[in-house]
Design a protein around this motif. Structure first.
Motif, PDB file in Angstrom:
ATOM      1  N   UNK A   1       0.824  -1.211   0.000  1.00  0.00           N
ATOM      2  CA  UNK A   1       0.000   0.000   0.000  1.00  0.00           C
ATOM      3  C   UNK A   1       0.857   1.260   0.000  1.00  0.00           C
ATOM      4  N   UNK A   2       2.049   1.184   0.563  1.00  0.00           N
ATOM      5  CA  UNK A   2       2.856   2.391   0.805  1.00  0.00           C
ATOM      6  C   UNK A   2       3.067   3.265  -0.421  1.00  0.00           C
ATOM      7  N   UNK A   3       3.279   2.711  -1.627  1.00  0.00           N
ATOM      8  CA  UNK A   3       3.438   3.609  -2.787  1.00  0.00           C
ATOM      9  C   UNK A   3       2.225   4.493  -3.057  1.00  0.00           C
ATOM     10  N   UNK A   4       1.044   4.066  -2.606  1.00  0.00           N
ATOM     11  CA  UNK A   4      -0.182   4.849  -2.808  1.00  0.00           C
ATOM     12  C   UNK A   4      -0.486   5.772  -1.630  1.00  0.00           C
ATOM     13  N   UNK A   5       0.253   5.603  -0.534  1.00  0.00           N
ATOM     14  CA  UNK A   5       0.035   6.410   0.663  1.00  0.00           C
ATOM     15  C   UNK A   5       0.914   7.653   0.562  1.00  0.00           C
ATOM     16  N   UNK A   6       0.280   8.813   0.454  1.00  0.00           N
ATOM     17  CA  UNK A   6       1.012  10.065   0.245  1.00  0.00           C
ATOM     18  C   UNK A   6       1.237  10.815   1.555  1.00  0.00           C
TER      19      UNK A   6
END
Length: 304
Positions: free
Chosen positions: A195-200
């Motif tokens: 998920x981290x790449x989508x968490x800004x």
């Protein structure tokens, strides 16, 4: 799909610097030192026309009380709100804005502690202070009239506080509300890395650093830091809100799964597709919807 406004806000989130803060733990101490020098945020002046807002520092940390000028609605709850910020960042204006809006919707009053922060203070001290404050609030308003709620780290602290009350025999609140809660301080749950790449806003490495500063000698899997691993039986009615573009989604999901396994029926789990961390604090349609759902849940819990 997220609303157009939510997508715009999500695109702009990196400009706030929160993702950078959580992605560069080696600079965290320097940035926290600068943050401590800033003037603390409080409710906007407009809210003083609607509420009596009083700040008390007699406990060694500020506590802000928000009360409708016309008095609380008959049967309205009292909110004890614990703010997020990784246990290291101070309360933001958006927290007060959202609490005031929720009080307006419910005709309620609220207590908002500006609690001591890590790394200067550690989990046992901070939790003990919140336990003592809850005792005061519940004595003044009646535990059966209190909702304990919080966002992110404040959501984790809210659940940890409810577990403390169960352990020491304290009167439990009428309900819990957990917004994008941080419930596992180990910050290594399966699914977070994907998920981290989508968490800004958040990064696992930053959560690990915050947990170490907050916990001190307390291990990260201790329920005081990670209430997901504590006793979850016989807790008050609970509402959980999680977004799928938030690495803490996995915490909310696991709590809901554990409640299901225990046969708990007095809880709600709301998962919002494509929504970012603590979206309910921001002016997007999904935030307004989450606030409305929260108000309905609290009202129903207090009417039961």
């Amino acid at each position: 799909m997220a609303s157009f406004r939510a997508r715009l806000v999500n695109l702009a989130l990196p400009l706030l610097g929160i993702k950078r803060f959580f992605s560069e733990p080696e600079l965290m101490s320097e940035r926290l030192a600068k943050a401590r020098k800033r003037k603390p945020e409080r409710p906007k002046a407009k809210w003083s026309k609607v509420f009596d807002i009083v700040e008390d520092t007699s406990r060694g940390y500020p506590v802000v009380t928000i009360t409708p000028k016309q008095g609380t609605k008959r049967g309205a709850p009292h909110l004890l709100y614990l703010h997020g910020g990784g246990y290291v960042l101070d309360i933001a204006g958006l927290h007060f804005e959202t609490v005031c809006r929720l009080c307006q919707m419910l005709g309620a009053s609220a207590t908002v502690p500006v609690y001591p922060l890590a790394p200067e203070h550690k989990a046992p001290e901070i939790l003990a202070a919140m336990r003592a404050l809850y005792a005061e609030v519940s004595e003044r308003h009646g535990a059966e009239n209190v909702t304990v709620m919080g966002d992110s780290a404040g959501g984790g602290m809210s659940l940890a506080l409810a577990q403390m009350l169960k352990t020491d025999g304290g009167a439990r609140p009428a309900s819990l509300v957990l917004w994008s809660p941080w419930l596992d301080a180990t910050a290594g749950a399966e699914g977070q890395a994907a998920i981290e790449p989508d968490d800004r806003m958040l990064a696992q490495v930053g959560l690990e650093s915050c947990a170490a500063m907050y916990g001190g000698d307390v291990p990260p899997d201790d329920p005081r830091l990670s209430p997901l691993f504590g006793d979850l039986a016989d807790l008050p009615p609970t509402a959980i809100f999680s977004g799928t573009s938030d690495i803490l989604l996995v915490d909310g999901r696991r709590l809901a799964e554990k409640f299901h396994a225990l046969g708990k029926t007095d809880f709600e789990y709301h998962e919002y597709a494509d929504m970012f961390h603590v979206w309910m604090l921001l002016p997007v349609p999904e935030g307004k919807e989450a606030l409305a759902r929260t108000a309905d849940f609290i009202a129903e819990a207090h009417a039961a």
